[in-house]
Scaffold this motif. Structure first.
Motif, PDB file in Angstrom:
ATOM      1  N   GLY A 230       1.405 -16.408  10.797  1.00  0.00           N
ATOM      2  CA  GLY A 230       0.550 -17.415  10.153  1.00  0.00           C
ATOM      3  C   GLY A 230      -0.856 -17.041   9.642  1.00  0.00           C
ATOM      4  N   ARG A 231      -1.203 -15.659   9.772  1.00  0.00           N
ATOM      5  CA  ARG A 231      -2.506 -15.089   9.296  1.00  0.00           C
ATOM      6  C   ARG A 231      -2.295 -13.933   8.238  1.00  0.00           C
ATOM      7  NH1 ARG A 231      -6.407 -16.983  12.942  1.00  0.00           N
ATOM      8  NH2 ARG A 231      -7.894 -16.061  11.172  1.00  0.00           N
ATOM      9  N   PHE A 232      -3.440 -13.733   7.690  1.00  0.00           N
ATOM     10  CA  PHE A 232      -3.439 -12.578   6.767  1.00  0.00           C
ATOM     11  C   PHE A 232      -4.434 -11.386   7.401  1.00  0.00           C
ATOM     12  CE2 PHE A 232      -5.641 -10.829   3.019  1.00  0.00           C
ATOM     13  CZ  PHE A 232      -4.803 -10.577   2.166  1.00  0.00           C
ATOM     14  N   ALA A 233      -4.041 -10.023   7.196  1.00  0.00           N
ATOM     15  CA  ALA A 233      -4.898  -9.038   7.528  1.00  0.00           C
ATOM     16  C   ALA A 233      -4.916  -7.741   6.602  1.00  0.00           C
ATOM     17  CB  ALA A 233      -4.455  -8.500   9.063  1.00  0.00           C
ATOM     18  N   THR A 234      -5.875  -7.014   6.729  1.00  0.00           N
ATOM     19  CA  THR A 234      -6.059  -5.876   6.019  1.00  0.00           C
ATOM     20  C   THR A 234      -6.010  -4.674   6.978  1.00  0.00           C
ATOM     21  OG1 THR A 234      -7.005  -7.141   4.257  1.00  0.00           O
ATOM     22  CG2 THR A 234      -7.493  -4.579   4.332  1.00  0.00           C
ATOM     23  N   ALA A 235      -5.440  -3.395   6.545  1.00  0.00           N
ATOM     24  CA  ALA A 235      -5.648  -2.316   7.475  1.00  0.00           C
ATOM     25  C   ALA A 235      -6.387  -1.316   6.283  1.00  0.00           C
ATOM     26  CB  ALA A 235      -4.393  -1.682   7.976  1.00  0.00           C
ATOM     27  N   THR A 236      -7.560  -0.574   6.618  1.00  0.00           N
ATOM     28  CA  THR A 236      -8.149   0.478   5.253  1.00  0.00           C
ATOM     29  C   THR A 236      -8.144   1.802   6.144  1.00  0.00           C
ATOM     30  OG1 THR A 236      -9.336  -1.358   4.710  1.00  0.00           O
ATOM     31  CG2 THR A 236     -10.075   0.987   4.004  1.00  0.00           C
ATOM     32  N   THR A 237      -7.401   2.800   5.650  1.00  0.00           N
ATOM     33  CA  THR A 237      -7.625   4.036   6.207  1.00  0.00           C
ATOM     34  C   THR A 237      -8.897   4.962   5.789  1.00  0.00           C
ATOM     35  OG1 THR A 237      -6.770   5.400   4.001  1.00  0.00           O
ATOM     36  CG2 THR A 237      -5.000   4.332   5.483  1.00  0.00           C
ATOM     37  N   PRO A 238      -9.066   5.817   6.516  1.00  0.00           N
ATOM     38  CA  PRO A 238     -10.433   6.964   6.323  1.00  0.00           C
ATOM     39  C   PRO A 238     -10.119   7.450   4.948  1.00  0.00           C
ATOM     40  CG  PRO A 238      -8.880   7.937   7.979  1.00  0.00           C
ATOM     41  CD  PRO A 238      -8.292   6.469   7.738  1.00  0.00           C
ATOM     42  N   SER A 239     -11.047   8.224   4.352  1.00  0.00           N
ATOM     43  CA  SER A 239     -10.906   8.694   3.222  1.00  0.00           C
ATOM     44  C   SER A 239     -10.245   9.934   3.394  1.00  0.00           C
ATOM     45  CB  SER A 239     -12.296   9.017   2.722  1.00  0.00           C
ATOM     46  OG  SER A 239     -13.167   9.917   3.585  1.00  0.00           O
ATOM     47  N   CYS A 240      -9.799  10.580   2.162  1.00  0.00           N
ATOM     48  CA  CYS A 240      -8.797  11.851   2.314  1.00  0.00           C
ATOM     49  C   CYS A 240      -9.668  13.029   2.693  1.00  0.00           C
ATOM     50  CB  CYS A 240      -8.358  12.159   0.944  1.00  0.00           C
ATOM     51  SG  CYS A 240      -7.006  11.222   0.268  1.00  0.00           S
ATOM     52  N   PHE A 265      -6.360   1.472  -3.862  1.00  0.00           N
ATOM     53  CA  PHE A 265      -7.325   2.656  -3.695  1.00  0.00           C
ATOM     54  C   PHE A 265      -8.925   2.114  -3.398  1.00  0.00           C
ATOM     55  CE2 PHE A 265      -4.372   4.021  -7.012  1.00  0.00           C
ATOM     56  CZ  PHE A 265      -3.439   5.038  -6.202  1.00  0.00           C
ATOM     57  N   THR A 266      -9.632   2.608  -2.683  1.00  0.00           N
ATOM     58  CA  THR A 266     -11.031   2.496  -2.127  1.00  0.00           C
ATOM     59  C   THR A 266     -11.935   3.288  -2.830  1.00  0.00           C
ATOM     60  OG1 THR A 266     -11.108   3.447  -0.138  1.00  0.00           O
ATOM     61  CG2 THR A 266      -9.826   1.478  -0.026  1.00  0.00           C
ATOM     62  N   VAL A 267     -13.241   2.771  -3.140  1.00  0.00           N
ATOM     63  CA  VAL A 267     -14.167   3.515  -3.446  1.00  0.00           C
ATOM     64  C   VAL A 267     -14.720   4.737  -2.665  1.00  0.00           C
ATOM     65  CG1 VAL A 267     -15.214   1.644  -4.963  1.00  0.00           C
ATOM     66  CG2 VAL A 267     -15.944   2.063  -2.602  1.00  0.00           C
ATOM     67  N   SER A 268     -14.100   4.595  -1.451  1.00  0.00           N
ATOM     68  CA  SER A 268     -14.505   5.868  -0.534  1.00  0.00           C
ATOM     69  C   SER A 268     -13.632   6.936  -0.274  1.00  0.00           C
ATOM     70  CB  SER A 268     -14.590   5.290   1.054  1.00  0.00           C
ATOM     71  OG  SER A 268     -13.638   4.412   1.421  1.00  0.00           O
ATOM     72  N   GLY A 269     -12.354   6.574  -1.160  1.00  0.00           N
ATOM     73  CA  GLY A 269     -11.364   7.613  -1.321  1.00  0.00           C
ATOM     74  C   GLY A 269     -10.212   7.448  -0.260  1.00  0.00           C
ATOM     75  N   GLY A 270     -10.075   6.435   0.355  1.00  0.00           N
ATOM     76  CA  GLY A 270      -9.014   6.008   0.884  1.00  0.00           C
ATOM     77  C   GLY A 270      -8.206   4.829   0.394  1.00  0.00           C
ATOM     78  N   SER A 272      -6.316   0.908   1.183  1.00  0.00           N
ATOM     79  CA  SER A 272      -6.369  -0.482   1.920  1.00  0.00           C
ATOM     80  C   SER A 272      -5.176  -1.047   1.557  1.00  0.00           C
ATOM     81  CB  SER A 272      -7.733  -1.218   1.197  1.00  0.00           C
ATOM     82  OG  SER A 272      -7.724  -2.490   2.117  1.00  0.00           O
ATOM     83  N   ALA A 273      -4.325  -1.701   2.557  1.00  0.00           N
ATOM     84  CA  ALA A 273      -3.300  -2.501   2.277  1.00  0.00           C
ATOM     85  C   ALA A 273      -3.246  -3.934   3.141  1.00  0.00           C
ATOM     86  CB  ALA A 273      -2.048  -1.764   2.567  1.00  0.00           C
ATOM     87  N   SER A 274      -2.768  -5.055   2.572  1.00  0.00           N
ATOM     88  CA  SER A 274      -2.883  -6.239   3.080  1.00  0.00           C
ATOM     89  C   SER A 274      -1.508  -6.845   3.406  1.00  0.00           C
ATOM     90  CB  SER A 274      -3.691  -7.237   2.586  1.00  0.00           C
ATOM     91  OG  SER A 274      -5.055  -6.652   2.333  1.00  0.00           O
ATOM     92  N   ALA A 275      -1.244  -7.807   4.599  1.00  0.00           N
ATOM     93  CA  ALA A 275      -0.212  -8.447   4.747  1.00  0.00           C
ATOM     94  C   ALA A 275      -0.154  -9.918   5.117  1.00  0.00           C
ATOM     95  CB  ALA A 275       0.631  -7.398   5.599  1.00  0.00           C
ATOM     96  N   MET A 276       0.628 -10.801   4.953  1.00  0.00           N
ATOM     97  CA  MET A 276       0.709 -11.966   5.322  1.00  0.00           C
ATOM     98  C   MET A 276       1.897 -12.168   6.343  1.00  0.00           C
ATOM     99  SD  MET A 276      -0.950 -14.976   5.118  1.00  0.00           S
ATOM    100  CE  MET A 276      -0.514 -16.688   5.720  1.00  0.00           C
TER     101      MET A 276
END
Length: 294
Positions: A230-240, A265-270, A272-276
C-alpha cells in the motif's frame, strides 16, 4: 548502492496522500532539462502531457532535436500514485528509430473511478549524434491471469546491448498484464518479466537494442529500497562513474507485488525509479541505470 560493469554473466537480482504527492513532485523536479544536459555526447530532452480519464490509455512520444537520434528514455508523472494506487503507469517503453524519438503508452489506472485526479506526464529521451546500426531483437510471450512469465531478447553475433525496453502490456482496473522487471541480465541480453491479474491477460515483449561491438558497452549503477504493501517508494542510483546515463531498468521481489510508476534521468547523472505496492506482500525494489561512453 552498486556500480558494476555488465559482462556475459547475469548479476544477482538483487498523511499518506500528501506524502505521495510530495514524492511525485520531487521526482519531476529531478528530471534532466535540455539546458542542463551534460554536454557534447548526449542531449536530454522532454515533453509534457496531461491525462485525466479513469483507466484511459494514451500513446506518448518525444522527439530528439535536430538531427540527433534516440538512445533511451523514460517517463514520470505528477502527482504520484494515491493511497489506492490511482496513478499513471507504463504499458511500454521503446525507442523510435525512424521517427528519431522515444515512445511510451501509459494508463491512468484507477480502481475506484468515481473521481479521478488528472496527471501531468513527462516523457524523456536521451539523444546523440547518429551512431552505429541498431539491431533490435524482440521476444514475446503471453501471460494469462495469475501467471508470471519472462521474455528475454538477446543480441545476435558480435553485438552488445546499449539498452532495452518492453511493449504490449495492457492492464487497467479490470485486469491485464503489467511489468515487474525490465533490465539487462548480461552484456547481450535484456530481460522483461510480467504478471497478469483480473479478467484477462496479455502479451509481453522484451526488446534489446544492440550495436556491433567486441566488448561490453554499458556500466551499471543500482540502488534498492523496500516498498511496504500500500505504499509508494523511490530508488535513486549513484551517478555514472564514466560516460552518460542513457537507459534505466528495474526489478522487484517478490514478482507481482508492485506496479512500476516512473523512471527518470536525474540532474546528478544517475537514474531514479519509483513503484507502488498495490497487491502486497511487502517487496524490495531495485533501480538500474545504464551508463554509456560515446
Amino acid at each position: 548502492m552498486v556500480i558494476s560493469t555488465l559482462t556475459g554473466v547475469s548479476r544477482a537480482r538483487a498523511g499518506l496522500v500528501l506524502a505521495l504527492l510530495a514524492v511525485g513532485a520531487l521526482l519531476l523536479a529531478e528530471l534532466v532539462a535540455p539546458e542542463m544536459a551534460p554536454a557534447k555526447a548526449v542531449t536530454y530532452t522532454h515533453k509534457n502531457y496531461k491525462i485525466g480519464g479513469a483507466n484511459q490509455k494514451r500513446r506518448l512520444t518525444v522527439r530528439c532535436p535536430g538531427q540527433l537520434v534516440p538512445l533511451g528514455g523514460w517517463m514520470a508523472s505528477s502527482p504520484g500514485p494515491s493511497a489506492d494506487s490511482e496513478g499513471v503507469y507504463p504499458h511500454s517503453f521503446e525507442r523510435l528509430g525512424v521517427q528519431h524519438g522515444y515512445h511510451s503508452t501509459v494508463v491512468l489506472f484507477d480502481p475506484s473511478p468515481a473521481s479521478t485526479t488528472p496527471r501531468q506526464v513527462t516523457l524523456q529521451a536521451a539523444c546523440a549524434r547518429k551512431q552505429k546500426h541498431v539491431t533490435p531483437p524482440h521476444t514475446t510471450v503471453y501471460v494469462s491471469p495469475g501467471q508470471t512469465k519472462t521474455a528475454v531478447a538477446t543480441c545476435p553475433g558480435n553485438r552488445r546491448l546499449f539498452g532495452g525496453g518492453f511493449q504490449r502490456t495492457d492492464f487497467t482496473a479490470r485486469g491485464g498484464d503489467y511489468i515487474t522487471e525490465s533490465r539487462a541480465i548480461s552484456d547481450k541480453s535484456w530481460s522483461v518479466t510480467g504478471h497478469a491479474f483480473g479478467a484477462f491477460g496479455g502479451e509481453l515483449t522484451a526488446i534489446a537494442y544492440c550495436w556491433h561491438s567486441r566488448k561490453p558497452l554499458l556500466t551499471e549503477v543500482s540502488a534498492s529500497t523496500s516498498v511496504p504493501t500500500g505504499r509508494f517508494a523511490t530508488a535513486t542510483t549513484p551517478s555514472c562513474p564514466a560516460g552518460h546515463i542513457v537507459f534505466g531498468g528495474f526489478s522487484s521481489s517478490p514478482s507481482g507485488s508492485l506496479f512500476l510508476a516512473s523512471g527518470a534521468f536525474t540532474v546528478s547523472g544517475g537514474w531514479s525509479a519509483s513503484a507502488m505496492n498495490h497487491f502486497g506482500p511487502n517487496a524490495s525494489f531495485t533501480a538500474y541505470g545504464y551508463c554509456l561512453k560515446l
